[in-house]
Design an enzyme around this catalytic site. Structure first.
Site, PDB file in Angstrom:
ATOM      1  CG  ASP A  21      -1.785   1.216   1.336  1.00  0.00           C
ATOM      2  OD1 ASP A  21      -2.319   1.628   0.279  1.00  0.00           O
ATOM      3  OD2 ASP A  21      -1.926   1.801   2.428  1.00  0.00           O
ATOM      4  CB  SER A  22       0.142   4.769  -0.696  1.00  0.00           C
ATOM      5  OG  SER A  22      -1.061   4.779   0.052  1.00  0.00           O
ATOM      6  CE1 TYR A  58       3.019   5.910  -2.749  1.00  0.00           C
ATOM      7  CE2 TYR A  58       1.988   4.202  -4.085  1.00  0.00           C
ATOM      8  CZ  TYR A  58       3.056   4.646  -3.328  1.00  0.00           C
ATOM      9  OH  TYR A  58       4.145   3.840  -3.160  1.00  0.00           O
ATOM     10  N   GLY A  59      -2.638   9.443  -3.273  1.00  0.00           N
ATOM     11  CA  GLY A  59      -3.978   9.786  -3.785  1.00  0.00           C
ATOM     12  C   GLY A  59      -4.114  11.112  -4.501  1.00  0.00           C
ATOM     13  CB  CYS A 115      -2.791   1.099  -2.615  1.00  0.00           C
ATOM     14  SG  CYS A 115      -2.887   2.881  -2.818  1.00  0.00           S
ATOM     15  CB  THR A 145      -4.374   5.520  -5.036  1.00  0.00           C
ATOM     16  OG1 THR A 145      -5.237   6.210  -4.126  1.00  0.00           O
ATOM     17  CG2 THR A 145      -3.763   6.494  -6.001  1.00  0.00           C
ATOM     18  CD  GLU A 199      -2.192   8.349   7.128  1.00  0.00           C
ATOM     19  OE1 GLU A 199      -1.340   9.236   7.145  1.00  0.00           O
ATOM     20  OE2 GLU A 199      -2.069   7.259   6.527  1.00  0.00           O
ATOM     21  CB  CYS A 244      -9.871   5.009   0.110  1.00  0.00           C
ATOM     22  SG  CYS A 244      -8.452   5.703   0.970  1.00  0.00           S
ATOM     23  CB  THR A 245      -6.217   1.680   2.511  1.00  0.00           C
ATOM     24  OG1 THR A 245      -5.772   3.034   2.296  1.00  0.00           O
ATOM     25  CG2 THR A 245      -5.623   0.764   1.483  1.00  0.00           C
ATOM     26  CG  HIS A 246      -6.616   5.717   5.219  1.00  0.00           C
ATOM     27  ND1 HIS A 246      -5.825   5.147   4.258  1.00  0.00           N
ATOM     28  CD2 HIS A 246      -5.781   6.373   6.057  1.00  0.00           C
ATOM     29  CE1 HIS A 246      -4.563   5.453   4.496  1.00  0.00           C
ATOM     30  NE2 HIS A 246      -4.505   6.202   5.586  1.00  0.00           N
TER      31      HIS A 246
HETATM   32  N1  DGL Z   1      -3.884   3.898   0.194  1.00  0.00           N
HETATM   33  C1  DGL Z   1      -4.573   4.965  -0.484  1.00  0.00           C
HETATM   34  C2  DGL Z   1      -5.808   4.381  -1.199  1.00  0.00           C
HETATM   35  O1  DGL Z   1      -6.334   3.355  -0.828  1.00  0.00           O
HETATM   36  C3  DGL Z   1      -4.960   6.086   0.452  1.00  0.00           C
HETATM   37  C4  DGL Z   1      -3.785   6.895   0.936  1.00  0.00           C
HETATM   38  C5  DGL Z   1      -3.055   7.619  -0.169  1.00  0.00           C
HETATM   39  O2  DGL Z   1      -3.581   8.610  -0.717  1.00  0.00           O
HETATM   40  O3  DGL Z   1      -1.962   7.189  -0.489  1.00  0.00           O
HETATM   41  O4  DGL Z   1      -6.275   4.967  -2.145  1.00  0.00           O
END
Ligand code: DGL
Length: 270
Positions: free
Chosen positions: A10-11, A42-43, A73, A75, A152, A186-188
């Site tokens: 993941d990012s 990364y988003g 991830c 993204t 976060e 998205c992961t979060h």
């Molecule tokens: N891991 C990214 C996603 O699932 C979220 C965090 C990022 O922007 O890198 O899109």
């Protein structure tokens, strides 16, 4: 049977929400997690940069003898999965396809909502995938860039007025549009599912993209006799920035105390 580990990347550390699902579903698997904590997020980045980073993340993971890679991830899955699959001779699972399939299956009124990072929404990948499965499904897509930093910073619990306000402001048009299914792309976002669920109401089904991807990977490996046979697998963690705060932040996403080693990687070398 295949005892080799599964790589997950993941990012950053958000992808641990997908790792958590994999561990629940496939407790016997050894897992190697890479979080690009030095270059997250990364988003908001361009497709070219996301692809360059993703290639390095995969190259690092491939320094291990893996049986498969899970791109946790959203993204990266939305912007670079086809390239990664084309360039690598091992199974690579992203979150877009499985989440899109789960959403199309879940919707009753054919109105599906999608939330994710700016780069995920810009890619159009989820719409494309859902349209392929059922062209009559209408997708309302929305980037929610404030969700990642809020989570976060530990701000995701019901009763947190700041989070509730941001959710309300972002998702009011989504609610208005009458979707009965919402993809958390998205992961979060799984951490926000209570707050989002409370706002959207009980009639809206939330699709966790990490969990859908874990299901798909487990099914695929199972059908090919590639699951590991051991009682409990181990996890190794790698990050591209300091390992110091890892345990505290990681436990937010994992929902439990982290066990297993954590090491630092010079990702630009890959
Ligand atoms: N891991 C990214 C996603 O699932 C979220 C965090 C990022 O922007 O890198 O899109």
């Amino acid at each position: 049977m295949d005892q080799r580990p599964i790589g997950v990347f993941d990012s950053g550390l958000g992808g641990l929400t997908a790792l958590r699902e994999l561990r629940k579903l496939l407790p016997g698997e050894d897992l190697i997690y890479f979080g690009d904590t030095g270059r997250v997020p990364y988003g908001g980045r361009s497709r070219e940069t996301i692809l360059r980073y993703a290639r390095q993340d995969v190259a690092f993971l491939r320094s291990f003898d893996l049986k498969a890679i899970v791109v946790a991830c959203g993204t990266v899955s939305a912007n670079a999965l086809q390239e990664l699959k084309g360039e690598n001779d091992l199974p690579i699972f992203g979150v877009v396809g499985p989440a899109a399939a789960a959403a199309v299956k879940a919707t009753r009124n054919k109105k599906v909502g999608l939330i994710g990072t700016a780069a995920s929404i810009r890619s159009g990948a989820y719409e494309e995938e859902m349209g392929r499965i059922d062209p009559t499904v209408r997708v309302t897509a929305l980037a929610c860039p404030l969700f990642v930093p809020l989570v976060e910073n530990g701000r995701f619990r019901p009763g947190d007025r700041v989070v509730e306000l941001v959710v309300e402001e972002y998702l009011a048009p989504m609610k208005e549009s009458g979707v009965d299914t919402l993809v958390l792309g998205c992961t979060h976002y799984p951490l926000l599912s209570q707050v989002i669920g409370n706002f959207m109401g009980p009639g809206v089904r939330l699709i966790d993209s990490g969990a859908s991807c874990a299901d798909r990977a487990g099914e695929w490996l199972g059908e090919r006799g590639m699951l590991a046979e051991r009682a409990a697998g181990a996890c190794r963690y790698f990050v591209s920035d300091s390992t110091q705060d890892f345990a505290r932040l990681a436990s937010i996403f994992l929902g439990e105390t982290v066990t297993g080693t954590v090491e630092r990687v010079e990702i630009e070398k890959y």
